[in-house]
Scaffold this motif. Sequence first.
Motif, short mmCIF file in Angstrom:
data_model
loop_
_atom_site.label_atom_id
_atom_site.label_comp_id
_atom_site.label_asym_id
_atom_site.label_seq_id
_atom_site.Cartn_x
_atom_site.Cartn_y
_atom_site.Cartn_z
N ARG A 191 1.01 -1.01 -0.05
CA ARG A 191 0.12 0.07 0.23
C ARG A 191 1.14 1.07 -0.08
N TRP A 192 0.07 2.12 -0.05
CA TRP A 192 0.90 4.23 -0.62
C TRP A 192 2.15 3.73 0.76
N TYR A 193 1.14 3.55 1.85
CA TYR A 193 1.87 4.13 3.29
C TYR A 193 3.25 2.77 3.60
N HIS A 194 3.29 1.43 2.71
CA HIS A 194 4.32 1.36 3.35
C HIS A 194 5.80 1.66 2.51
N ALA A 195 5.42 2.77 1.36
CA ALA A 195 6.63 3.19 1.01
C ALA A 195 7.65 4.42 2.84
N ILE A 196 6.84 4.59 3.46
CA ILE A 196 8.15 4.84 4.59
C ILE A 196 8.97 3.80 4.77
N MET A 197 8.48 2.60 4.79
CA MET A 197 9.04 1.56 4.93
C MET A 197 10.90 1.75 4.49
N GLY A 198 10.71 2.45 3.00
CA GLY A 198 12.67 2.72 2.69
C GLY A 198 13.13 1.76 1.67
N PRO A 199 14.28 1.29 1.99
CA PRO A 199 14.76 0.18 1.54
C PRO A 199 14.77 -1.11 2.24
N LEU A 200 14.34 -1.17 3.27
CA LEU A 200 13.55 -2.25 4.36
C LEU A 200 12.41 -2.96 3.37
N LEU A 201 11.79 -2.03 2.29
CA LEU A 201 11.04 -3.02 1.86
C LEU A 201 10.90 -3.60 0.55
N PHE A 202 13.04 -3.72 0.68
CA PHE A 202 13.31 -4.72 -0.37
C PHE A 202 13.56 -5.74 -0.01
N LYS A 203 13.16 -6.43 1.50
CA LYS A 203 13.54 -7.75 1.86
C LYS A 203 12.39 -7.90 3.16
N ARG A 204 11.45 -7.16 1.95
CA ARG A 204 9.76 -7.81 2.53
C ARG A 204 9.45 -9.00 1.94
N PRO A 205 8.68 -9.54 2.96
CA PRO A 205 8.37 -11.03 2.48
C PRO A 205 7.48 -11.10 1.08
N ALA A 206 8.67 -11.88 0.17
CA ALA A 206 7.58 -12.46 -0.81
C ALA A 206 6.01 -12.37 -1.08
N ALA A 207 5.64 -11.57 -1.25
CA ALA A 207 3.53 -12.77 -1.95
C ALA A 207 3.75 -12.83 -2.69
N PRO A 208 2.74 -14.08 -3.03
CA PRO A 208 2.25 -14.63 -4.24
C PRO A 208 2.02 -13.38 -5.48
N ALA A 209 2.42 -13.47 -6.21
CA ALA A 209 3.15 -12.00 -7.15
C ALA A 209 1.24 -12.53 -7.67
N GLY A 210 1.12 -11.82 -8.64
CA GLY A 210 0.03 -11.77 -9.12
C GLY A 210 0.79 -11.99 -10.46
N GLU A 211 -1.08 -12.04 -12.05
CA GLU A 211 -0.21 -11.65 -13.03
C GLU A 211 0.02 -10.68 -13.69
N GLN A 212 -0.27 -9.93 -13.29
CA GLN A 212 -0.27 -8.38 -13.42
C GLN A 212 0.35 -7.28 -12.66
N ALA A 213 0.99 -6.11 -12.30
CA ALA A 213 0.79 -5.67 -11.01
C ALA A 213 -0.54 -4.39 -11.45
N ILE A 214 -0.54 -4.70 -9.74
CA ILE A 214 -1.79 -4.31 -9.11
C ILE A 214 -1.93 -2.01 -9.73
N VAL A 215 -2.03 -1.90 -10.63
CA VAL A 215 -1.73 0.25 -11.19
C VAL A 215 -2.90 0.20 -11.39
N PRO A 216 -3.50 1.60 -11.73
CA PRO A 216 -4.77 2.12 -13.00
C PRO A 216 -4.13 1.78 -14.82
N ASN A 217 -5.58 1.43 -15.26
CA ASN A 217 -5.15 1.78 -16.21
C ASN A 217 -5.48 2.74 -17.19
N TYR A 218 -3.95 3.26 -17.50
CA TYR A 218 -3.80 4.87 -18.24
C TYR A 218 -4.22 4.60 -19.44
N ALA A 219 -5.28 3.75 -20.21
CA ALA A 219 -5.38 4.39 -21.79
C ALA A 219 -6.41 5.18 -21.34
#
Length: 602
Positions: free
Chosen positions: A257-285
Amino acid sequence: MAVLSEYNYIMAIGTFFALLDAYNNGANDVANAWATSVSSRSISYRQAMVFGTIFEMLGAITVGARTAETIKNGIIPGTAFKGDAAVQMLAFTCALAGASTWVMWCTRHSAHVSSTYSLISSIAGVGVATVGASNVQWGWNNGKGLGAIFAGLGMAPAIAAGFGASVFMLIKVVVHMRRDPVKWGVYTAPFFFLVAGTICTLSVVYKGSPKLGLNKKPAWYVASVTVGTGVGLAILAAIFFVPYVYVKVIKKDPNVRWYHAIMGPLLFKRPAAPAGEQAIVPNYAVVQEDDLPSTRSSSLSDEDLRKGAAEDTIAPVDSEKAAAHAESKQLTYQELVAEGEARFHAKLRQKRGPIGWAMRLLHNNPIGAGEIYERKNIKTFFVRLPAMITVGLLYGLHYDIHAAQSGIHGTPEGARMERVYAHAEKYPNEVEHVYSFIQILTACTASFAHGANDIGNSVGPWAVIYHAWMYGEASTKNAPVPIWQLAVLSATISVGLITYGYNIMKVMGNKITYHSPSRGSSMEMGAAITVLLFSQYSLPVSTSMCITGATVGVGLCNGTLKAVNFQRVGLLVFSWIMTIPVAGTIGGVLMGIVLNAPHFKS
């Protein structure tokens, strides 16, 4: 007690037109400035309203100018009024009337013009009526005459097109053309934050802080502050932003989530979650599944389509006659427009809240046959009145900007926009998501600078009228600007953006060329660089014109002229050119008639 209390009516009329000019500024100029971000889907129209209101008012109230030029750009001499405060009040009231009338007409007909250029032209017309054409600065006049205005009208969009194209080509070569553009987009983000941060800081220094006087600091000071801010922003992006988007778009973690950005470099060590088929980002079309004609029409009944187009003026059409009429001839462009509007209104009637109630009330209480002054129609009018006010205030909140920009399917306009979009290369949403954050930064900074600087242009005539009325003195150079006037006009600008900005946004942005966050941020940075360049030479320039020029430049980066809607560009240029004679004529004619009107001898 005002010294010139006998001219209270001029003060009241001048205040009305000052507020109308500010309203038009929000509905036309500011709407065009935010159209890029909304068209790119970096933010929604509602978010643009919120950010626009906040940053316009912050810029105006905190660092906006506290003095305003009496004679905008020195077009007419400061001695033109011979120390007569009453005549000066009249002159600037006529100037505001001329400018606001023209811009209001243009906004009503979805034609973008510059509010500042309109005011300058109207003041020139007033100058002709007051002191004669020979005393108006028609030439260059050190970049402050009408000659410079004409030159800026042509030069600024062309230069902005070059800068916008340069920034986008840098993004295109560094990121879009790579084999793995998502990783390149993530890892090069700090560099583009550096570029954007430096440009935005320069905008605040040279355009967005008249009160602070930062532009008068030594060159080394300005360079240190701007580059230092850019570097600091890049470092913050590297520490917090890069890890966040890395997890979001590369690791495709659906739980970040957006508030996880405060964790900074610690996010690189975040336990891997099951990756989705595609990233959850808005559709900019620009055109999405919900916008397709088949999808838009499928949820609405034939009854809705029959009734919707006529809901505001006449009673619903008989179904059998409507069906026979539809079979007898092919729908015209106007009928297709009415049909599309009917679908949209039917969708609004299904909503809860004030807008749904108001649209249903209008739909169920149409004006009947006969003139408006028929007894039954008068009663119906007063029943409809609260709903009409509600719709006027809230209609823009629900308007579908992107559907309006992409045109109506089956019409020449719709076919033209389909052709423009087909010649624009589409980039992955994961890459565009990175640049949506940069675009929000550039858009908010531009809004802040507009509030600090351009509101000063709008408030100038009103401040002159108020000063002359209150103290009985004609201002020859600068007039003091009370903070309450800045607050009132900035709030009025926001009202214009919220209630009527959609009428300009729908013919800008994607109506010119295909938009996306990487393109939109390039457009805004290109426009900002152009405004900064012109400000260094004290040349008049319209920010909204620069945005339009940068839009065309970025559109041409698709490698073909077919990626730009030059018909729309031609209409825009025509409206820009017509602003000078029309606004000038309205202001000049008003001043000439009133100043030289016959009257009884005392």
